[in-house]
Design a protein around this motif. Structure first.
Motif, PDB file in Angstrom:
ATOM      1  N   GLY A 149     -62.928 -26.665 -56.122  1.00  0.00           N
ATOM      2  CA  GLY A 149     -63.235 -26.731 -57.535  1.00  0.00           C
ATOM      3  C   GLY A 149     -63.957 -28.010 -57.887  1.00  0.00           C
ATOM      4  O   GLY A 149     -64.612 -28.110 -58.928  1.00  0.00           O
ATOM      5  N   GLY A 150     -63.856 -29.000 -56.996  1.00  0.00           N
ATOM      6  CA  GLY A 150     -64.537 -30.269 -57.224  1.00  0.00           C
ATOM      7  C   GLY A 150     -65.729 -30.466 -56.316  1.00  0.00           C
ATOM      8  O   GLY A 150     -66.387 -31.500 -56.361  1.00  0.00           O
ATOM      9  N   GLU A 151     -66.020 -29.447 -55.505  1.00  0.00           N
ATOM     10  CA  GLU A 151     -67.123 -29.571 -54.539  1.00  0.00           C
ATOM     11  C   GLU A 151     -68.482 -29.563 -55.238  1.00  0.00           C
ATOM     12  O   GLU A 151     -68.630 -28.985 -56.322  1.00  0.00           O
ATOM     13  N   PRO A 152     -69.495 -30.180 -54.646  1.00  0.00           N
ATOM     14  CA  PRO A 152     -70.835 -30.154 -55.241  1.00  0.00           C
ATOM     15  C   PRO A 152     -71.474 -28.778 -55.083  1.00  0.00           C
ATOM     16  O   PRO A 152     -70.979 -27.921 -54.344  1.00  0.00           O
ATOM     17  N   ALA A 153     -72.568 -28.556 -55.776  1.00  0.00           N
ATOM     18  CA  ALA A 153     -73.289 -27.293 -55.656  1.00  0.00           C
ATOM     19  C   ALA A 153     -73.764 -27.095 -54.218  1.00  0.00           C
ATOM     20  O   ALA A 153     -74.208 -28.028 -53.562  1.00  0.00           O
ATOM     21  N   ASN A 154     -73.626 -25.865 -53.739  1.00  0.00           N
ATOM     22  CA  ASN A 154     -74.046 -25.508 -52.377  1.00  0.00           C
ATOM     23  C   ASN A 154     -73.410 -26.416 -51.322  1.00  0.00           C
ATOM     24  O   ASN A 154     -74.067 -26.871 -50.380  1.00  0.00           O
ATOM     25  N   ALA A 155     -72.133 -26.678 -51.500  1.00  0.00           N
ATOM     26  CA  ALA A 155     -71.406 -27.502 -50.534  1.00  0.00           C
ATOM     27  C   ALA A 155     -71.307 -26.782 -49.193  1.00  0.00           C
ATOM     28  O   ALA A 155     -71.422 -25.555 -49.107  1.00  0.00           O
ATOM     29  N   THR A 191     -66.960 -18.641 -53.333  1.00  0.00           N
ATOM     30  CA  THR A 191     -65.719 -17.859 -53.217  1.00  0.00           C
ATOM     31  C   THR A 191     -64.811 -18.429 -52.146  1.00  0.00           C
ATOM     32  O   THR A 191     -63.584 -18.318 -52.241  1.00  0.00           O
ATOM     33  N   TRP A 192     -65.414 -19.029 -51.102  1.00  0.00           N
ATOM     34  CA  TRP A 192     -64.597 -19.666 -50.050  1.00  0.00           C
ATOM     35  C   TRP A 192     -63.794 -20.811 -50.637  1.00  0.00           C
ATOM     36  O   TRP A 192     -62.591 -20.956 -50.366  1.00  0.00           O
ATOM     37  N   TYR A 193     -64.422 -21.622 -51.469  1.00  0.00           N
ATOM     38  CA  TYR A 193     -63.701 -22.721 -52.109  1.00  0.00           C
ATOM     39  C   TYR A 193     -62.698 -22.201 -53.132  1.00  0.00           C
ATOM     40  O   TYR A 193     -61.583 -22.724 -53.240  1.00  0.00           O
ATOM     41  N   ALA A 194     -63.078 -21.165 -53.875  1.00  0.00           N
ATOM     42  CA  ALA A 194     -62.176 -20.624 -54.894  1.00  0.00           C
ATOM     43  C   ALA A 194     -60.870 -20.129 -54.282  1.00  0.00           C
ATOM     44  O   ALA A 194     -59.813 -20.156 -54.929  1.00  0.00           O
ATOM     45  N   TYR A 195     -60.928 -19.689 -53.027  1.00  0.00           N
ATOM     46  CA  TYR A 195     -59.719 -19.236 -52.347  1.00  0.00           C
ATOM     47  C   TYR A 195     -58.663 -20.354 -52.331  1.00  0.00           C
ATOM     48  O   TYR A 195     -57.461 -20.092 -52.402  1.00  0.00           O
ATOM     49  N   GLY A 196     -59.124 -21.584 -52.263  1.00  0.00           N
ATOM     50  CA  GLY A 196     -58.186 -22.704 -52.185  1.00  0.00           C
ATOM     51  C   GLY A 196     -57.264 -22.801 -53.367  1.00  0.00           C
ATOM     52  O   GLY A 196     -56.060 -23.055 -53.209  1.00  0.00           O
ATOM     53  N   TYR A 197     -57.787 -22.599 -54.578  1.00  0.00           N
ATOM     54  CA  TYR A 197     -56.913 -22.704 -55.746  1.00  0.00           C
ATOM     55  C   TYR A 197     -56.358 -21.368 -56.201  1.00  0.00           C
ATOM     56  O   TYR A 197     -55.332 -21.321 -56.870  1.00  0.00           O
ATOM     57  N   LYS A 198     -57.001 -20.274 -55.813  1.00  0.00           N
ATOM     58  CA  LYS A 198     -56.476 -18.962 -56.197  1.00  0.00           C
ATOM     59  C   LYS A 198     -55.340 -18.495 -55.286  1.00  0.00           C
ATOM     60  O   LYS A 198     -54.381 -17.872 -55.741  1.00  0.00           O
ATOM     61  N   GLU A 199     -55.455 -18.779 -54.005  1.00  0.00           N
ATOM     62  CA  GLU A 199     -54.483 -18.282 -53.030  1.00  0.00           C
ATOM     63  C   GLU A 199     -53.852 -19.398 -52.189  1.00  0.00           C
ATOM     64  O   GLU A 199     -52.650 -19.388 -51.932  1.00  0.00           O
ATOM     65  N   GLY A 200     -54.677 -20.349 -51.743  1.00  0.00           N
ATOM     66  CA  GLY A 200     -54.217 -21.313 -50.755  1.00  0.00           C
ATOM     67  C   GLY A 200     -53.089 -22.204 -51.206  1.00  0.00           C
ATOM     68  O   GLY A 200     -52.013 -22.236 -50.582  1.00  0.00           O
ATOM     69  N   ILE A 201     -53.294 -22.948 -52.286  1.00  0.00           N
ATOM     70  CA  ILE A 201     -52.256 -23.861 -52.743  1.00  0.00           C
ATOM     71  C   ILE A 201     -51.014 -23.112 -53.219  1.00  0.00           C
ATOM     72  O   ILE A 201     -49.887 -23.501 -52.869  1.00  0.00           O
ATOM     73  N   SER A 228     -48.190 -37.320 -38.890  1.00  0.00           N
ATOM     74  CA  SER A 228     -48.961 -36.902 -40.056  1.00  0.00           C
ATOM     75  C   SER A 228     -49.576 -35.537 -39.792  1.00  0.00           C
ATOM     76  O   SER A 228     -50.118 -35.284 -38.718  1.00  0.00           O
ATOM     77  N   VAL A 229     -49.485 -34.647 -40.784  1.00  0.00           N
ATOM     78  CA  VAL A 229     -50.076 -33.310 -40.696  1.00  0.00           C
ATOM     79  C   VAL A 229     -50.869 -33.074 -41.976  1.00  0.00           C
ATOM     80  O   VAL A 229     -50.382 -33.371 -43.074  1.00  0.00           O
ATOM     81  N   SER A 230     -52.091 -32.544 -41.843  1.00  0.00           N
ATOM     82  CA  SER A 230     -52.943 -32.372 -43.016  1.00  0.00           C
ATOM     83  C   SER A 230     -53.394 -30.931 -43.178  1.00  0.00           C
ATOM     84  O   SER A 230     -53.882 -30.301 -42.237  1.00  0.00           O
ATOM     85  N   PHE A 231     -53.242 -30.431 -44.421  1.00  0.00           N
ATOM     86  CA  PHE A 231     -53.687 -29.089 -44.780  1.00  0.00           C
ATOM     87  C   PHE A 231     -54.638 -29.171 -45.958  1.00  0.00           C
ATOM     88  O   PHE A 231     -54.413 -29.929 -46.903  1.00  0.00           O
ATOM     89  N   HIS A 232     -55.717 -28.388 -45.913  1.00  0.00           N
ATOM     90  CA  HIS A 232     -56.686 -28.318 -47.000  1.00  0.00           C
ATOM     91  C   HIS A 232     -56.548 -26.976 -47.712  1.00  0.00           C
ATOM     92  O   HIS A 232     -56.343 -25.942 -47.064  1.00  0.00           O
ATOM     93  N   ASP A 233     -56.696 -26.985 -49.021  1.00  0.00           N
ATOM     94  CA  ASP A 233     -56.380 -25.817 -49.846  1.00  0.00           C
ATOM     95  C   ASP A 233     -56.949 -24.502 -49.318  1.00  0.00           C
ATOM     96  O   ASP A 233     -56.232 -23.503 -49.203  1.00  0.00           O
ATOM     97  N   ARG A 234     -58.259 -24.454 -48.969  1.00  0.00           N
ATOM     98  CA  ARG A 234     -58.892 -23.184 -48.583  1.00  0.00           C
ATOM     99  C   ARG A 234     -58.742 -22.869 -47.102  1.00  0.00           C
ATOM    100  O   ARG A 234     -59.184 -21.815 -46.643  1.00  0.00           O
ATOM    101  N   ILE A 235     -58.103 -23.765 -46.331  1.00  0.00           N
ATOM    102  CA  ILE A 235     -57.910 -23.547 -44.889  1.00  0.00           C
ATOM    103  C   ILE A 235     -56.421 -23.428 -44.575  1.00  0.00           C
ATOM    104  O   ILE A 235     -55.953 -22.428 -44.045  1.00  0.00           O
ATOM    105  N   GLY A 236     -55.674 -24.480 -44.916  1.00  0.00           N
ATOM    106  CA  GLY A 236     -54.239 -24.473 -44.639  1.00  0.00           C
ATOM    107  C   GLY A 236     -53.468 -23.430 -45.422  1.00  0.00           C
ATOM    108  O   GLY A 236     -52.357 -23.061 -45.041  1.00  0.00           O
ATOM    109  N   GLY A 237     -54.060 -22.939 -46.516  1.00  0.00           N
ATOM    110  CA  GLY A 237     -53.376 -21.931 -47.317  1.00  0.00           C
ATOM    111  C   GLY A 237     -53.703 -20.510 -46.947  1.00  0.00           C
ATOM    112  O   GLY A 237     -53.289 -19.570 -47.643  1.00  0.00           O
TER     113      GLY A 237
END
Length: 316
Positions: A60-66, A85-95, A265-274
């Motif tokens: 949701g904070g990514e630049p255009a055509n990220a 839509t790939w990024y939108a998955y992060g806040y719609k489903e991932g988190i 330390s373990v790291s998850f990103h909204d559209r990947i880890g979710g």
């Protein structure tokens, strides 16, 4: 500006070059590093091994055509709609899916929040904090921070933190720069703005203290080894390979933690880890880790505070 994939490829080349160094040089480096270890160090709370989980809130904070998994063949002047839509998955489903996972295990995580992403999805940001997780700062957007003049960088950091506070009510005390690439002034600015720690460091497997502006400032090391964006998105690990990586990392650190203060330390990103398969892998790992004696999960804020209060913490 280099993409995240370029960063991953460069890291792989550096790793390969390291393996080709003469054994005598590697042995010498190892000897020097060994002298900096704190023998028989322990966590102040009596834990054996602390696991620190990050949940990056960036979508949701990514630049255009990220950058995205789609081919980089978009013609100029057009919008990459599938990537959106790939990024939108992060806040719609991932988190939301990850939040349910954390609740299942009673884990509290640190969510590094991009200011513009929080402003776009305020209800989700508030839910993260309402469920008891830490809201940390991650810049206002994905701008290249290390090239900014002092005052511009100060505004950039403050605007991102202010956005998080405005939406969630939480005041961030921890910071993560885009791809860990802070500038020469970043830590000074963070100390001035009231931050207590940063994570843009992969030099240790335990936190330590720096002097910044003649005051103590904590470093809570991050990870590229147990990081979904590096391994799954960047190197195309399967969820099963990611799980194996987590278990191998855990086993070694748990062994060392018998005599030394260790943190994983373990790291998850909204559209990947979710995504469903990664959440299943994470579920199996957390069940495995939580069953081991002396293993606890802590937010990075809690780890930083413990480190700053502990007179036996490493200082550099």
């Amino acid at each position: 500006m280099s993409s995240r994939r370029d960063f991953i490829r460069q890291g792989s080349l550096i790793g390969a070059a390291t393996l080709l160094q003469p054994a005598s040089l590697l042995a010498s480096a190892g000897a020097q590093t060994q002298t900096m270890h704190t023998p028989h160090s322990k966590w102040a709370d009596g834990s054996r091994l602390i696991i620190s989980v990050s949940m990056q809130f960036e979508a949701g904070g990514e630049p255009a055509n990220a950058e995205s998994p789609f081919p980089h063949n978009m013609q100029a002047g057009y919008t990459d709609l599938p990537a959106q839509t790939w990024y939108a998955y992060g806040y719609k489903e991932g988190i939301p899916r990850m939040l349910d996972l954390w609740d299942k295990f009673g884990i509290k995580v640190t969510s590094h929040m991009v200011g513009s992403a929080v402003l776009k999805n305020p209800d989700l940001a508030r839910e993260i904090v309402t469920r008891g997780h830490e809201a940390a700062a991650h810049g206002m957007n994905w701008a290249t921070q290390y090239t900014m003049p002092y005052e511009e960088e100060r505004r950039f950091i403050k605007e991102g933190a202010d956005a998080v506070h405005k939406v969630t009510g939480a005041t961030p005390v921890g910071y993560n720069a885009n791809w860990l690439r802070r500038g020469d002034n970043t830590l000074k600015i963070l100390q001035e703005l009231g931050f207590r720690y940063h994570i843009d460091d992969i030099s240790r497997d335990e936190p330590y203290i720096l002097q910044v502006n003649e005051k103590d400032f904590a470093v809570v090391p991050y990870t590229l080894r147990c990081n979904d964006i590096v391994l799954i998105e960047g190197r195309h690990f399967s969820a099963g390979q990611f799980l194996e990586q987590l278990k191998l990392e855990f086993n070694q650190l748990y062994e060392e933690s018998a005599t030394r203060r260790r943190m994983m330390s373990v790291s998850f990103h909204d559209r990947i880890g979710g995504t469903p398969q990664v959440v299943q892998a994470a579920k199996e790992f957390f069940a495995f880790a939580a069953a081991q004696k002396g293993v606890v999960f802590r937010t990075k804020k809690d780890i930083a505070d413990m480190t700053l209060q502990d007179k036996t913490s490493i200082r550099e």
